[in-house]
Design a protein around this motif. Structure first.
Motif, PDB file in Angstrom:
ATOM      1  N   LYS A  21       5.997   4.351   8.678  1.00  0.00           N
ATOM      2  CA  LYS A  21       5.093   3.360   8.091  1.00  0.00           C
ATOM      3  C   LYS A  21       5.231   3.425   6.574  1.00  0.00           C
ATOM      4  N   GLU A  23       6.020   1.070   4.277  1.00  0.00           N
ATOM      5  CA  GLU A  23       5.338   0.022   3.511  1.00  0.00           C
ATOM      6  C   GLU A  23       3.839   0.283   3.415  1.00  0.00           C
ATOM      7  N   GLU A  24       3.244   0.717   4.511  1.00  0.00           N
ATOM      8  CA  GLU A  24       1.807   0.990   4.503  1.00  0.00           C
ATOM      9  C   GLU A  24       1.477   2.109   3.518  1.00  0.00           C
ATOM     10  N   LEU A  25       2.286   3.154   3.500  1.00  0.00           N
ATOM     11  CA  LEU A  25       2.040   4.261   2.584  1.00  0.00           C
ATOM     12  C   LEU A  25       2.165   3.801   1.130  1.00  0.00           C
ATOM     13  N   ASN A  27       1.771   0.829  -0.090  1.00  0.00           N
ATOM     14  CA  ASN A  27       0.665  -0.075  -0.417  1.00  0.00           C
ATOM     15  C   ASN A  27      -0.673   0.644  -0.559  1.00  0.00           C
ATOM     16  N   GLU A  28      -0.850   1.755   0.141  1.00  0.00           N
ATOM     17  CA  GLU A  28      -2.095   2.519   0.035  1.00  0.00           C
ATOM     18  C   GLU A  28      -2.192   3.280  -1.280  1.00  0.00           C
ATOM     19  N   CYS A  29      -1.060   3.603  -1.878  1.00  0.00           N
ATOM     20  CA  CYS A  29      -1.044   4.389  -3.120  1.00  0.00           C
ATOM     21  C   CYS A  29      -1.191   3.465  -4.328  1.00  0.00           C
ATOM     22  N   GLU A  83       0.103  10.539   0.979  1.00  0.00           N
ATOM     23  CA  GLU A  83      -1.162  10.217   1.629  1.00  0.00           C
ATOM     24  C   GLU A  83      -2.321  10.938   0.937  1.00  0.00           C
ATOM     25  N   HIS A  95       1.582  12.497   5.131  1.00  0.00           N
ATOM     26  CA  HIS A  95       2.579  11.443   5.061  1.00  0.00           C
ATOM     27  C   HIS A  95       3.019  11.331   3.609  1.00  0.00           C
ATOM     28  N   ARG A 123      -3.344  -5.331  -9.682  1.00  0.00           N
ATOM     29  CA  ARG A 123      -3.654  -4.085  -8.979  1.00  0.00           C
ATOM     30  C   ARG A 123      -4.644  -3.193  -9.729  1.00  0.00           C
ATOM     31  N   TYR A 149      11.246  10.351   4.156  1.00  0.00           N
ATOM     32  CA  TYR A 149       9.898   9.980   4.555  1.00  0.00           C
ATOM     33  C   TYR A 149       9.453  10.943   5.642  1.00  0.00           C
ATOM     34  N   ASN A 151       6.122  11.831   8.172  1.00  0.00           N
ATOM     35  CA  ASN A 151       4.821  11.378   8.655  1.00  0.00           C
ATOM     36  C   ASN A 151       4.284  12.273   9.765  1.00  0.00           C
TER      37      ASN A 151
END
Length: 181
Positions: A21, A23-25, A27-29, A83, A95, A123, A149, A151
């Protein structure tokens, strides 16, 4: 955060890897950790809010900061998106995406500069306008070269310059016993 203990009979070769994941990681940062090297070889870790245009990343930094001199003089930089500890189930298996990158100074006249400033403003708010108007702030672009990466336990992947998973890593970190994608 979980304080679960690891099973002493744990066999990483029997662990089914989790789907990446990436892209999700990213985007969360809201910020990225970066490691640079000084002229005398001393490592320096720092952090900065970032923007993203395509698969490249940009940061706006003061030229008075130690890491900025390192970025200007030595182009190899390690990035890490990680993460948040408060949501991690196990700190040993947080992650994370680690990328080797090449840094390049972006001049204000470059169209990429305005795209990155717009993304930073969206942002991170109005503080970006203030920083952008200060004479000591400059922007760098970072092109990923390769990375990894992770996870979870037994779930690590090699990543290419396009942030695509190349292959699942097997064995101890740094060993090259891998399964092809």
């Amino acid at each position: 955060m979980s304080t679960d203990t690891i099973n002493p009979n744990f066999d990483q070769h029997k662990v089914k890897p989790k789907a990446p994941k990436i892209e999700e990681l990213i985007n969360e940062c809201k910020s990225v950790m970066m490691a640079t090297i000084s002229e005398d070889g001393t490592p320096l870790v720092s952090t900065a809010p970032y923007s993203r245009v395509g698969n490249e990343f940009q940061i706006l930094v003061s030229f008075m900061a130690k890491h900025t001199k390192n970025l200007r003089d030595r182009k190899q930089v390690s990035f890490m998106f990680v993460e948040d500890e408060s949501v991690s189930k196990q700190l040993y298996a947080r992650h994370r995406l680690t990328l080797g990158t090449q840094a390049e100074l972006i001049e204000k006249e470059n169209p990429l500069y305005e795209k990155a400033i717009a993304d930073l403003r969206e942002r991170h708010g109005k503080v970006v306008e203030v920083l952008d108007n200060l004479e000591d702030f400059i922007m760098f672009n970072f092109k990923p070269v390769k990375g990894s990466y992770v996870n979870g336990f037994g779930s690590a992947y090699f990543v290419d310059e396009n942030l695509e998973v190349m292959e699942h890593r097997r064995g101890a970190h740094g060993q090259h016993n891998v399964d092809q994608k």
